[in-house]
Write a protein that holds these residues in place. Structure first.
Motif, PDB file in Angstrom:
ATOM      1  N   MET A 111       0.848  -1.195   0.000  1.00  0.00           N
ATOM      2  CA  MET A 111       0.000   0.000   0.000  1.00  0.00           C
ATOM      3  C   MET A 111       0.885   1.248   0.000  1.00  0.00           C
ATOM      4  SD  MET A 111      -2.984   1.212   2.678  1.00  0.00           S
ATOM      5  CE  MET A 111      -4.045  -0.165   2.253  1.00  0.00           C
ATOM      6  N   THR A 112       0.436   2.299  -0.618  1.00  0.00           N
ATOM      7  CA  THR A 112       1.160   3.557  -0.667  1.00  0.00           C
ATOM      8  C   THR A 112       1.225   4.208   0.711  1.00  0.00           C
ATOM      9  OG1 THR A 112       0.430   3.931  -2.929  1.00  0.00           O
ATOM     10  CG2 THR A 112       1.220   5.851  -1.714  1.00  0.00           C
ATOM     11  N   ILE A 113       2.405   4.748   1.045  1.00  0.00           N
ATOM     12  CA  ILE A 113       2.547   5.485   2.301  1.00  0.00           C
ATOM     13  C   ILE A 113       1.927   6.863   2.128  1.00  0.00           C
ATOM     14  CG2 ILE A 113       4.173   6.474   3.948  1.00  0.00           C
ATOM     15  CD1 ILE A 113       4.031   3.427   4.034  1.00  0.00           C
ATOM     16  N   THR A 114       0.899   7.132   2.909  1.00  0.00           N
ATOM     17  CA  THR A 114       0.201   8.415   2.812  1.00  0.00           C
ATOM     18  C   THR A 114       0.459   9.327   4.000  1.00  0.00           C
ATOM     19  OG1 THR A 114      -1.776   7.468   3.857  1.00  0.00           O
ATOM     20  CG2 THR A 114      -1.652   7.413   1.428  1.00  0.00           C
ATOM     21  N   HIS A 115       1.003   8.747   5.110  1.00  0.00           N
ATOM     22  CA  HIS A 115       1.232   9.550   6.306  1.00  0.00           C
ATOM     23  C   HIS A 115       2.546   9.151   6.972  1.00  0.00           C
ATOM     24  CE1 HIS A 115      -3.147   9.973   5.778  1.00  0.00           C
ATOM     25  NE2 HIS A 115      -2.961  11.172   6.295  1.00  0.00           N
ATOM     26  N   LEU A 116       3.278  10.168   7.417  1.00  0.00           N
ATOM     27  CA  LEU A 116       4.473  10.000   8.232  1.00  0.00           C
ATOM     28  C   LEU A 116       4.130  10.555   9.603  1.00  0.00           C
ATOM     29  CD1 LEU A 116       7.044  11.354   5.629  1.00  0.00           C
ATOM     30  CD2 LEU A 116       6.404   8.968   6.026  1.00  0.00           C
ATOM     31  N   VAL A 117       4.178   9.716  10.615  1.00  0.00           N
ATOM     32  CA  VAL A 117       3.624  10.082  11.917  1.00  0.00           C
ATOM     33  C   VAL A 117       4.717  10.093  12.974  1.00  0.00           C
ATOM     34  CG1 VAL A 117       1.924   9.532  13.681  1.00  0.00           C
ATOM     35  CG2 VAL A 117       1.447   8.987  11.269  1.00  0.00           C
ATOM     36  N   THR A 118       4.892  11.234  13.633  1.00  0.00           N
ATOM     37  CA  THR A 118       5.757  11.342  14.799  1.00  0.00           C
ATOM     38  C   THR A 118       4.999  12.093  15.885  1.00  0.00           C
ATOM     39  OG1 THR A 118       7.995  11.876  15.541  1.00  0.00           O
ATOM     40  CG2 THR A 118       6.910  13.495  14.090  1.00  0.00           C
ATOM     41  N   HIS A 119       5.606  12.255  17.047  1.00  0.00           N
ATOM     42  CA  HIS A 119       4.864  12.817  18.179  1.00  0.00           C
ATOM     43  C   HIS A 119       4.711  14.327  18.058  1.00  0.00           C
ATOM     44  CE1 HIS A 119       8.502  14.476  20.050  1.00  0.00           C
ATOM     45  NE2 HIS A 119       9.111  13.343  19.703  1.00  0.00           N
ATOM     46  N   SER A 120       3.722  14.832  18.730  1.00  0.00           N
ATOM     47  CA  SER A 120       3.473  16.271  18.795  1.00  0.00           C
ATOM     48  C   SER A 120       4.308  16.876  19.915  1.00  0.00           C
ATOM     49  CB  SER A 120       1.981  16.521  19.046  1.00  0.00           C
ATOM     50  OG  SER A 120       1.563  15.830  20.217  1.00  0.00           O
ATOM     51  N   GLY A 121       4.188  18.194  20.093  1.00  0.00           N
ATOM     52  CA  GLY A 121       4.901  18.876  21.155  1.00  0.00           C
ATOM     53  C   GLY A 121       6.327  19.215  20.755  1.00  0.00           C
ATOM     54  N   GLY A 122       7.175  19.429  21.768  1.00  0.00           N
ATOM     55  CA  GLY A 122       8.572  19.756  21.516  1.00  0.00           C
ATOM     56  C   GLY A 122       9.267  18.658  20.726  1.00  0.00           C
ATOM     57  N   PHE A 123      10.302  19.046  19.991  1.00  0.00           N
ATOM     58  CA  PHE A 123      10.981  18.048  19.148  1.00  0.00           C
ATOM     59  C   PHE A 123      12.459  17.973  19.484  1.00  0.00           C
ATOM     60  CE2 PHE A 123      10.824  22.028  16.719  1.00  0.00           C
ATOM     61  CZ  PHE A 123      12.157  22.214  16.351  1.00  0.00           C
ATOM     62  N   HIS A 124      13.047  16.857  19.068  1.00  0.00           N
ATOM     63  CA  HIS A 124      14.470  16.607  19.220  1.00  0.00           C
ATOM     64  C   HIS A 124      15.080  16.304  17.856  1.00  0.00           C
ATOM     65  CE1 HIS A 124      12.863  15.632  23.294  1.00  0.00           C
ATOM     66  NE2 HIS A 124      13.922  16.340  23.660  1.00  0.00           N
ATOM     67  N   ALA A 125      16.393  16.181  17.850  1.00  0.00           N
ATOM     68  CA  ALA A 125      17.091  15.963  16.584  1.00  0.00           C
ATOM     69  C   ALA A 125      16.701  14.644  15.945  1.00  0.00           C
ATOM     70  CB  ALA A 125      18.607  16.008  16.804  1.00  0.00           C
ATOM     71  N   ASP A 126      16.405  13.615  16.743  1.00  0.00           N
ATOM     72  CA  ASP A 126      16.221  12.291  16.137  1.00  0.00           C
ATOM     73  C   ASP A 126      14.979  12.212  15.263  1.00  0.00           C
ATOM     74  OD1 ASP A 126      14.633  12.335  18.512  1.00  0.00           O
ATOM     75  OD2 ASP A 126      14.727  10.143  18.675  1.00  0.00           O
ATOM     76  N   GLU A 127      13.836  12.720  15.729  1.00  0.00           N
ATOM     77  CA  GLU A 127      12.660  12.636  14.847  1.00  0.00           C
ATOM     78  C   GLU A 127      12.706  13.688  13.744  1.00  0.00           C
ATOM     79  OE1 GLU A 127      10.831  15.322  18.131  1.00  0.00           O
ATOM     80  OE2 GLU A 127      12.389  13.772  17.971  1.00  0.00           O
ATOM     81  N   LEU A 128      13.398  14.819  14.001  1.00  0.00           N
ATOM     82  CA  LEU A 128      13.564  15.816  12.942  1.00  0.00           C
ATOM     83  C   LEU A 128      14.404  15.238  11.807  1.00  0.00           C
ATOM     84  CD1 LEU A 128      13.152  18.744  11.985  1.00  0.00           C
ATOM     85  CD2 LEU A 128      15.233  19.345  13.242  1.00  0.00           C
ATOM     86  N   LEU A 129      15.520  14.606  12.128  1.00  0.00           N
ATOM     87  CA  LEU A 129      16.383  14.025  11.103  1.00  0.00           C
ATOM     88  C   LEU A 129      15.738  12.806  10.457  1.00  0.00           C
ATOM     89  CD1 LEU A 129      19.720  14.467  13.060  1.00  0.00           C
ATOM     90  CD2 LEU A 129      19.080  15.658  10.953  1.00  0.00           C
ATOM     91  N   SER A 130      14.969  12.045  11.222  1.00  0.00           N
ATOM     92  CA  SER A 130      14.195  10.952  10.620  1.00  0.00           C
ATOM     93  C   SER A 130      13.234  11.497   9.577  1.00  0.00           C
ATOM     94  CB  SER A 130      13.404  10.205  11.699  1.00  0.00           C
ATOM     95  OG  SER A 130      14.261   9.578  12.627  1.00  0.00           O
ATOM     96  N   SER A 131      12.637  12.639   9.873  1.00  0.00           N
ATOM     97  CA  SER A 131      11.698  13.251   8.931  1.00  0.00           C
ATOM     98  C   SER A 131      12.396  13.691   7.656  1.00  0.00           C
ATOM     99  CB  SER A 131      11.009  14.458   9.589  1.00  0.00           C
ATOM    100  OG  SER A 131      10.285  14.064  10.731  1.00  0.00           O
ATOM    101  N   VAL A 132      13.659  14.103   7.772  1.00  0.00           N
ATOM    102  CA  VAL A 132      14.439  14.439   6.575  1.00  0.00           C
ATOM    103  C   VAL A 132      14.493  13.244   5.630  1.00  0.00           C
ATOM    104  CG1 VAL A 132      16.764  14.960   5.733  1.00  0.00           C
ATOM    105  CG2 VAL A 132      15.836  16.211   7.687  1.00  0.00           C
ATOM    106  N   ILE A 133      14.813  12.079   6.181  1.00  0.00           N
ATOM    107  CA  ILE A 133      14.924  10.866   5.360  1.00  0.00           C
ATOM    108  C   ILE A 133      13.573  10.512   4.742  1.00  0.00           C
ATOM    109  CG2 ILE A 133      15.594   8.437   5.361  1.00  0.00           C
ATOM    110  CD1 ILE A 133      17.855  10.508   6.048  1.00  0.00           C
ATOM    111  N   LEU A 134      12.554  10.495   5.564  1.00  0.00           N
ATOM    112  CA  LEU A 134      11.260   9.984   5.118  1.00  0.00           C
ATOM    113  C   LEU A 134      10.535  10.935   4.168  1.00  0.00           C
ATOM    114  CD1 LEU A 134      10.084   8.410   8.489  1.00  0.00           C
ATOM    115  CD2 LEU A 134      10.930   7.207   6.452  1.00  0.00           C
TER     116      LEU A 134
END
Length: 309
Positions: free
Chosen positions: A1-24
């Motif tokens: 199935m096609t990926i339609t959503h990239l889901v991470t947590h709300s609120g304050g952010f850290h480098a790990d999910e920000l950089l993960s978002s770069v890749i995805l």
């Protein structure tokens, strides 16, 4: 199935999910980036990738959290952050998306993991502290710098965190992509340097077709006889020294002491070469206006270095 959503947590952010978002976001540019802790969003489904939230790690289910116990560990025992998990799963596809040649893919994937991803993992998980960089540099580590892009404490306007995350994402992407481009260029340069070493034979001077990273390739080739490198730079030619190793600025041979800090006519007189333009006071680089002139300077530098050895 096609990926339609990239889901991470709300609120304050850290480098790990920000950089993960770069890749995805590079791999799934049409997918919507959702920042939520709502159970409906952080429950695995075929149309989404969930990371840094959700309480489990299962690549088959496309969920990549690291906060649960037991937490996911690298083969060497170091803890993963979400960035490490995402890089392990999607990093090769990301490199292909950046047009990294297939024959360099594995070595660049491993090098980026070791030099960029692992430090982010270790800082995010508390395995090391930014203070270990020393008091002068603790505030300049990449995760710390990225987290300065979060809203300040009294910015309580609705959506401030999400807006800050969206603004930080292209900055993080530029940093990651620049690192990958430089690593890919290093491996392209290696092939050119190796060919130049073969062409140089027993000569003491390595001539390259342009400026490029060369120290690692020279050391890898075991070309201990080489003392200097020359290459064109726009309308000029450059003569440079070769460092003793990657972690030092000491050279196999310095340029002649009599050249240090001189320019134009004074340098021509000191080295006896018409067209000599500049020699750095540190004696690691000199410039001439032609290939013929720079090769003459290199010849004189080699002769002095051998006489002194």
């Amino acid at each position: 199935m096609t990926i339609t959503h990239l889901v991470t947590h709300s609120g304050g952010f850290h480098a790990d999910e920000l950089l993960s978002s770069v890749i995805l976001t590079r791999l799934y540019p049409q997918a919507e980036l959702v920042r939520s802790r709502d159970a409906a969003w952080i429950t695995p489904a075929a149309d989404r990738i969930i990371y840094d939230v959700g309480g489990q790690f299962d690549a088959a289910l496309q969920i990549f959290d690291h906060h649960q116990r037991p937490n996911p560990l690298r083969p060497d025992g170091h803890p993963f952050s979400s960035f490490g998990l995402i890089w392990a799963q999607y990093g090769r596809d990301y490199l292909r998306a950046l047009a990294v040649p297939e024959h360099d893919l594995e070595v660049i994937h491993a090098a980026f993991d070791r030099r960029f991803v692992l430090p982010v993992d270790m800082l995010d998980t508390g395995a090391v502290s930014a203070s270990e960089a020393g008091p002068l540099f603790a505030g300049l580590t990449l995760p710390v710098l990225l987290e300065t892009l979060k809203p300040v404490f009294d910015d309580i306007e609705e959506g401030a965190d999400d807006r800050a995350f969206a603004a930080a994402l292209p900055i993080a992407a530029a940093l990651v992509e620049a690192q990958i481009r430089r690593k890919a260029a290093k491996y392209r340069a290696t092939a050119l340097v190796m060919a130049a070493i073969e062409a140089a034979g027993a000569g003491r001077v390595l001539e390259l077709p342009m400026g490029m990273p060369f120290h690692a390739a020279i050391h890898a080739a075991g070309a201990e006889h080489l003392l200097f490198v020359v290459h064109p730079r726009r309308a000029e030619w450059v003569l440079t020294t070769i460092r003793l190793g990657e972690d030092t600025f000491d050279s196999r041979a310095d340029l002649p002491a009599a050249w240090a800090g001189l320019t134009d006519a004074a340098l021509e007189a000191a080295c006896g070469v018409k067209g000599a333009k500049f020699c750095h006071n540190g004696r690691f680089i000199a410039v001439a206006d032609s290939r013929e002139a720079i090769l003459q300077m290199a010849e004189r530098a080699v002769a002095e270095a051998l006489a002194a050895s």
